[in-house]
Design a protein around this motif. Structure first.
Motif, PDB file in Angstrom:
ATOM      1  N   UNK A 179       0.824  -1.210   0.000  1.00 53.22           N
ATOM      2  CA  UNK A 179       0.000   0.000   0.000  1.00 53.22           C
ATOM      3  C   UNK A 179       0.859   1.262   0.000  1.00 53.22           C
TER       4      UNK A 179
ATOM      5  N   UNK B 149      -2.115  -4.810  -4.810  1.00 61.51           N
ATOM      6  CA  UNK B 149      -1.330  -4.730  -3.578  1.00 61.51           C
ATOM      7  C   UNK B 149      -1.406  -3.353  -2.933  1.00 61.51           C
ATOM      8  N   UNK B 150      -2.113  -2.422  -3.573  1.00 55.58           N
ATOM      9  CA  UNK B 150      -2.327  -1.119  -2.958  1.00 55.58           C
ATOM     10  C   UNK B 150      -1.372  -0.020  -3.390  1.00 55.58           C
ATOM     11  N   UNK B 151      -0.590  -0.264  -4.428  1.00 58.74           N
ATOM     12  CA  UNK B 151       0.368   0.754  -4.867  1.00 58.74           C
ATOM     13  C   UNK B 151      -0.346   2.080  -5.106  1.00 58.74           C
TER      14      UNK B 151
END
Lengths: 399, 399, 399, 399
Positions: B188, B211-213
């Motif tokens: 994240x 994955x929240x990038x």
């Protein structure tokens, strides 16, 4: 407050030369930058490091006049006004990486790449070329910035002085060797190969044992260093001897590969076997890929540089190495590089020393010398002496 | 038990050529080795992979007659007598890596380097040179060994058929791209650079978002592929354009480096900017070290080979690359290589698809084709089409 | 330097009462302890927190006169002389946990249990009983110690003001909900149950989505809060309805247990179903063990106290709960408690907000109110309003 | 294939009684379920475990006739047809948890909660009530299912027989104690408290040393057990003595709390100090919260049960304990429960034994007895003997 204003230190005098000279007594500042967060230490011990040799051999762009020394233990003699938890009289270990404790890297525990202590790049150290210009600590007195953050105070100074030969190694090589093992994935039951039996390699070997490794194999070309390794239970391989490395490992382990590999040599590596003596900067890394089992990790505390004016070829001069990377890929290896963030490890390793869990000084063969003996120590160490030279500038260490 | 004994598949016919031919109906065996733990699948979908292209281009030692295909989804039509938890009629995803489930690597979750399925080295795959001799799955029927261990059963076959264009990507590229991100430390809030916008690169970009990038930047030389990347919220960099990469990243992020870098290109990399088009096998790895922040991780799902007969120079032919390793070391980078262990990820990624959390098929632009269209699919993909070709050998996928 | 010397803040006036009153303008000190490392902030936003309610309801030993408020965002108006990297005019987020950045806990990233900021125990906060005596920030101005360490500076103040309704949540509930999910092991593809749909519960639900969860189920007794949860893609369970929880979960997931469970309720839990309304302090923890799959993790950001004078029985008054611990043991559960160490998460979550990856303000239904409306905000929140009240003491937030 | 069809084993005969009786020779099946993946072992060693005592004391619903024993080492005498990598004549260690190697739990390494070996709940074991009905191994012969997955083969049988007293502990207590330490976060430099000096407690203490702990403190009420602990470098606390535990820890460490706490006692805990002898099921857990530093972890290998018919009060009968959970919350503790997944650890711990890194047999005071001496062994162990009884059914272990 101390009123002393004299100081002496080990000074780089050009390729191959160091001398002990009068240097300035430290101030709570670096250039125009005030360091009210800093302290001045009376140095109790300060060690000669293999990475100092890179400079002294003239392998770097270090300028004459640089005061050497980044492995420092000392007593606090003066505190800046912003220092709150460290006090005059404290006996402390100084991590070789200087860190502010306030940037993103430091908050993530990556004190080896602090963003606020070196205008040129992340990461700084005392007495080292391109590492921020901080004055070295192979001296009677030295200034340590961000003291509340950086310093590890020993809980009992008297008890600590009894183990000072061990504790002095907390500033660099013990954590550095340990970091190499941790990043190589060493744990209980591991089989480990340590490339290089200099002080960092031996410290890595001790660390592998501390981490519970089942079998620790150390390779080097200097028999005296291998003797040290065997003294605390390691298996050894003499790299001047002919023969296939995998065969030699199989003779020890019953298997041709190790679980974990730690490169404690770095860019000044030399070929082994029949070519030993010839510089071959990628040879350890390529061996690592050959000798580490599929799925294994490769810890690389040994220094690789971005530029190496003294390298054997043009590629290596620019820090480019010829790596058999496809072999590593086929075996799903991972590679872990960089300066050890000493602060991540120094407190637990101190505990291991204080509770008699490890005998690191014996393992690396500490020899305490006076400040005036430092140039000689440099020369002997460069000659391959299987010793770790610890300078005692004030004669405080008991014989 | 099925009584069908005919089968057709995609066969490698020498450099640049593939053909659809009659092939043997699978048996529960490989050579003399019995596979009573295996099942026979009626293939529902089987995808063309970029790594198949390495063989088809003649970049490997693959022999004519090899049946291609390692990305397989199918229905179980026959179970070996030792299969206990998979049943006839199950709709299943097959990880491209073949794994026994009984060796040290498999027990550690490292199914990409199973020790029992390839006499030559750890790790195996279907229909791939040097990967154990297992028959490929770009065919009507295929045998899958160690079925209880390898197969991922979809909980509801009807529901799964509705999402089959997405689920077919669980056999390789979705987990592979995801693994690249995981090993690069994407989480994240991360800023991420994905090198390459082929199917694996786009799958990595989708994974980074999952994955929240915070920001995902994709670089490629093919505009159509960059269009795909932008379609699901990525920033893009056209590598055919001049200009400093760090400047381009700064224009997007306000910073000149990313937190995480994923190399989805591998050894057939080409130089970018004014030299684009020239093969330069270490260029992506060297860019990674330049563009990744100190302390960052570099995930390398892109393939690097131990030998490359078609390489541009002798060093690269032996898998040796000229890497600026010293730069990575100065920035404390870590490098994570190897085949993705699909089993580690396929179940959670299936859940993400089934609960509508990701739209991976749209992201990589799936195009479903018949078995007879496979040779054409290979040709178009080799020409740079921004598509992921999914072969539907039995015409089971709804239009 | 500012010359302003007036200040107003929200003051606890005894059980059930708060008032806005004149309070002292902050100094760079706490009692006799100098804080030259501190800054004074002009408060831009400061949120009412559920944990403030514990005090206001009289459930704690808080004394009248305590200035409330630990969720603070502001502009730096004065820097102590030892502040080096934060500057006047910076717009910053303040973690609710006060941390020195120099102790063992802080160096390990455990800023929620700093050893140097609360003489009574590890850990401190602004405006909270037993948390070190630091003045709260529901005020026009507030002092933040160890500013270089604690503060998160927004990279662009103008851009940040546009997202201030989201960014204000970085001081507590977004990281707190996120921490609950991280410690519960939430990741891509997870199925998650969030107990409680107050602001922390909703923040946890947003976090679960950000972490890639496949399905997020939120349970509460207040329909308006469940409406909020559904507004951003959560499934919900109304705990006032009869019926077996496992049945309800199965109706959503097809399975009777979740992968991960997050307790956002804490010690003031109430029974659900037919007994809803009755206080039952261990009910959420016992549900967690029932509803979490074997091998799952239970994250517990909800507060449990060491003493609870207002508890329903003597055991609970001493913080002793009747837990079905054997059930958790049989399922190999792990339990993760404690204050969120905000600093571990606030930077990446800021990035997620600034790059439009999450819409946390909408999810928790932020309502901006003036300082004078604060008492009303407390009352409405206590009444179960599905809102997060954000106080804007200077009227700086655009309507 | 063996033609032997006789067998003898230790049989539970009702509360307080065990007897050695003729039992059926094992088949490759459990009830109607075929086990072609299984092998039959000639038992070389099989240990009496503290958890067997729970049954023998009548604290469970175990029925008369149950064949006891889940700690098994043996020689393979017959292989099922699906067994591929284990061969007749192999000397192997059997993890006490039975696991299929094919379910989600097993693939995640959580072999203690396998989903396919116990219809009643996740997780199974040999010879244990409610654990799937598998026949125990305190016998001459025993059947092990999923042999390729479950068994750990010793690389050299002759070498292994020389260390069989140590290796026999790999089936349960060494990994179990180790798991307790791992989940408590024990690592190099840690200070550790081990509650209980029975065989699991002593194995945990050995494990803490192997993991590099600086200081390991063991508490128990039986002096002979504390003598064992001191024999390999532990500090000890006699729990029958009066005095504050924190004072006693401070006397050893100079600090009043430990970094890590391992509960090797479980639900049959007794109060210490003046009340020692009185059963107090939550006492160890509550001590853990008192004595572990903020941010520490609590590993709980000691068994807590879902139902305890023999408990001191109604709550405990249902597995409900009165825990001071608020104290743990205030200190940010985490709690880690459940059966040890032996397979995660047995291979590395075997290596540690084979390379002479640990002397676990001496530490736990192994005493080898014949099968006929087993009832006596049970009685002595129940009486508090500081020994680990290892049954040698065929007289194969050298004296």
């Amino acid at each position: 407050m101390t009123t002393n204003t004299t100081n002496r230190g080990v000074v780089y005098k050009g390729a191959g030369k160091v001398a002990v000279e009068s240097i300035a007594y430290p101030e709570l500042a670096i250039g125009n930058r005030k360091c009210d967060h800093g302290v001045i230490l009376k140095v109790v011990t300060t060690n000669i490091c293999g990475s100092d040799q890179h400079m002294v051999r003239g392998r770097t762009t270090a300028e004459e006049g640089l005061v050497l020394g980044h492995e420092i233990t000392g007593i606090v003699v003066e505190c800046g006004r912003d220092v709150e938890f460290i006090q005059q009289g404290d006996l402390v270990s100084v991590p070789f990486n200087i860190a502010c404790g306030r940037c993103r890297s430091c908050k993530e525990g990556k004190t080896g790449i602090c963003l606020n202590v070196n205008p040129a790049r992340p990461g700084a150290a005392y007495g080292y070329v391109d590492m921020g210009g901080w004055v070295g600590g192979q001296a009677e007195y030295v200034m340590v910035p961000y003291a509340d953050f950086n310093l590890l105070k020993f809980p009992d100074a008297d008890q600590a002085m009894e183990k000072i030969r061990d504790l002095t190694l907390l500033s660099d090589i013990f954590p550095t060797g340990f970091h190499g093992c941790v990043t190589a994935g060493v744990g209980p039951g591991s089989t480990v190969y340590i490339a290089g039996a200099g002080p960092v390699g031996l410290a890595a070997a001790v660390s592998a044992h501390l981490l519970g490794a089942a079998c620790v194999i150390v390779g080097d070309m200097v028999e005296d260093r291998l003797v040290q390794a065997r003294s605390f239970g390691c298996e050894t391989i003499d790299l001047t001897q002919e023969g296939d490395m995998a065969d030699k490992i199989e003779a020890i382990l019953g298997e041709r590969e190790v679980d974990a590999f730690v490169d404690c040599v770095g860019f000044e590596a030399h070929a082994c076997g029949c070519n030993h003596g010839k510089e071959a900067p990628a040879t350890v890394l390529n061996s690592a890929m050959s000798l580490t089992r599929a799925g294994g990790q490769i810890g690389i505390p040994g220094l690789y540089v971005t530029e190496d004016p003294g390298a054997v070829d043009d590629a290596a001069k620019q820090g480019a190495l010829s790596m058999r990377f496809g072999l590593g890929w086929a075996k799903s290896h991972s590679f872990h590089t960089g300066q050890c963030p000493v602060m991540k490890y120094h407190r637990p390793l101190m505990q291991a020393i204080l509770f008699n869990k490890v005998k690191i000084a014996d393992a690396v063969n500490v020899e305490v010398i006076s400040l005036d003996q430092a140039p000689n120590g440099y020369a002997e160490f460069d000659g391959g002496a299987a010793k770790k030279y610890v300078i005692d500038p004030h004669g405080t260490v008991a014989a």
